[in-house]
Design a protein around this motif. Structure first.
Motif, PDB file in Angstrom:
ATOM      1  N   UNK A 122     -28.328  25.249  -4.225  1.00 58.07           N
ATOM      2  CA  UNK A 122     -28.122  23.802  -4.087  1.00 58.07           C
ATOM      3  C   UNK A 122     -29.419  23.120  -4.484  1.00 58.07           C
ATOM      4  N   UNK A 123     -29.372  22.293  -5.514  1.00 62.44           N
ATOM      5  CA  UNK A 123     -30.600  21.730  -6.058  1.00 62.44           C
ATOM      6  C   UNK A 123     -30.789  20.247  -5.839  1.00 62.44           C
ATOM      7  N   UNK A 124     -29.829  19.564  -5.238  1.00 64.62           N
ATOM      8  CA  UNK A 124     -29.988  18.132  -4.982  1.00 64.62           C
ATOM      9  C   UNK A 124     -29.212  17.739  -3.739  1.00 64.62           C
ATOM     10  N   UNK A 125     -29.616  16.629  -3.129  1.00 58.84           N
ATOM     11  CA  UNK A 125     -29.013  16.186  -1.869  1.00 58.84           C
ATOM     12  C   UNK A 125     -27.529  15.883  -2.011  1.00 58.84           C
ATOM     13  N   UNK A 126     -27.135  15.363  -3.155  1.00 57.01           N
ATOM     14  CA  UNK A 126     -25.741  14.961  -3.347  1.00 57.01           C
ATOM     15  C   UNK A 126     -24.787  16.157  -3.343  1.00 57.01           C
ATOM     16  N   UNK A 127     -25.324  17.372  -3.569  1.00 56.00           N
ATOM     17  CA  UNK A 127     -24.464  18.560  -3.620  1.00 56.00           C
ATOM     18  C   UNK A 127     -24.325  19.245  -2.258  1.00 56.00           C
ATOM     19  N   UNK A 128     -25.055  18.768  -1.256  1.00 58.30           N
ATOM     20  CA  UNK A 128     -25.037  19.413   0.055  1.00 58.30           C
ATOM     21  C   UNK A 128     -23.765  19.012   0.808  1.00 58.30           C
ATOM     22  N   UNK A 129     -23.168  19.976   1.488  1.00 54.26           N
ATOM     23  CA  UNK A 129     -21.968  19.715   2.293  1.00 54.26           C
ATOM     24  C   UNK A 129     -22.315  19.799   3.779  1.00 54.26           C
ATOM     25  N   UNK A 130     -21.409  19.304   4.601  1.00 54.35           N
ATOM     26  CA  UNK A 130     -21.609  19.401   6.049  1.00 54.35           C
ATOM     27  C   UNK A 130     -21.707  20.859   6.475  1.00 54.35           C
ATOM     28  N   UNK A 131     -20.926  21.719   5.819  1.00 54.79           N
ATOM     29  CA  UNK A 131     -20.968  23.141   6.147  1.00 54.79           C
ATOM     30  C   UNK A 131     -22.349  23.727   5.889  1.00 54.79           C
ATOM     31  N   UNK A 132     -23.009  23.278   4.826  1.00 52.05           N
ATOM     32  CA  UNK A 132     -24.364  23.747   4.538  1.00 52.05           C
ATOM     33  C   UNK A 132     -25.309  23.401   5.690  1.00 52.05           C
TER      34      UNK A 132
END
Length: 308
Positions: free
Chosen positions: A45-55
């Motif tokens: 995951x390289x940017x904040x927009x790609x992060x999920x709640x599960x992460x």
């Protein structure tokens, strides 16, 4: 800003200004977020927009279990790390870097409440007497230092940070100006014993200590004429406690005792909050649990109808 590192530094710069956090707190937040970034990198995951709640949930869980590359954190450290991550995501949403806060429903771990250890007044007096044992300038300085810490509830760092001009020994209005976390200032009254100890130190001991240096505004000086360090102040307390036969005394013990003794004597919790420099009364209220335990013990021991 595009990279995680840039966005992290933007967030840290924001909280440094808006919240006035100390250097140590900012350093802790930077370490926390760096650990988060390493976790995200392991998931590509390289940017904040790609992060999920599960992460975020998996990261919070990993803080308690640890990994092959990172040790598990204590509950307080894990909780602080989650708070740092949540703050970063909330800031990213406010800045428009992301469209949703995926950390909003991820809660920090509950921290087991540890009641602060308070000394009895007799133990405090024994430590203060032990600190002043001996001849020369150091015992007068040591007694004055510990009288100030116990008499004002100051943190060790606040006490050694005092300059001569921060102290007023005016009869009937003696006080010290303490600088707490986030450079917040508060004026705390000085009691008679602290005033007497400070007067003895300033008149008889500070000048001999100052002659070894190049001139310092610091109130408490070391043997080289410079400002006394936190480590040296802690050593002074430890040695005095050992001489007095009082075990398990930490740098915060006199501060804890100051608060507990005030509340036991009937002081209002909000007054104690102001004296301690706590931002929230909730922080101060932990001491009320200590005094309630004392009241319960006294009641159980002495009331004729307390036990069946």
């Amino acid at each position: 800003m595009s990279s995680l590192a840039d966005q992290r530094e933007g967030y840290l710069a924001h909280i440094a200004v808006e919240r006035g956090l100390s250097r140590n707190t900012l350093a802790a937040y930077r370490r926390d977020l760096a650990r988060y970034e390493r976790f995200l990198a392991s998931k590509d995951v390289g940017d904040l927009a790609s992060i999920t709640q599960r992460d975020v949930e998996e990261f919070a869980q990993e803080l308690g279990t640890g990994t092959a590359d990172a040790s598990p954190l204590a509950p307080a450290s894990a909780s602080r790390t989650v708070v740092a991550v949540r703050g970063w995501h909330k800031f990213a949403l406010a800045e428009g870097w992301v469209t949703t806060d995926v950390s909003r429903d991820v809660k920090p771990r509950a921290i087991p409440q540890r009641l602060p250890k308070a000394l009895s007044t007799g133990q405090v007096e024994a430590i203060l007497e032990a600190a002043s044992a001996g001849d020369g300038s150091a015992p007068l300085r040591d007694r004055a230092l510990l009288e100030v810490v116990y008499g004002t509830g100051a943190r060790i760092s606040e006490a050694v940070g005092l300059d001569v001009d921060d102290v007023s020994l005016d009869p009937g209005g003696a006080s010290v100006l303490l600088r707490g976390k986030g450079s917040k200032e508060r004026v705390v009254p000085l009691g008679t014993f602290a005033v007497q100890a400070l007067e003895a130190y300033v008149v008889r001991a500070r000048s001999p200590l100052a002659q070894a240096g190049r001139g310092s505004a610091a109130l408490f000086l070391n043997t080289r004429g410079g400002r006394l360090s936190r480590q040296s102040a802690w050593s002074i307390l430890r040695v005095a406690a050992e001489r007095a036969g009082v075990p398990d005394v930490s740098p915060h013990t006199l501060r804890h005792s100051f608060a507990t003794h005030l509340l036991s004597g009937g002081a209002d919790v909000r007054v104690v909050q102001e004296l301690l420099g706590h931002a929230s009364v909730t922080t101060t209220q932990i001491y009320t649990s200590v005094t309630q335990d004392t009241l319960r013990e006294v009641y159980t021991t002495f009331h004729p109808r307390a036990l069946g």
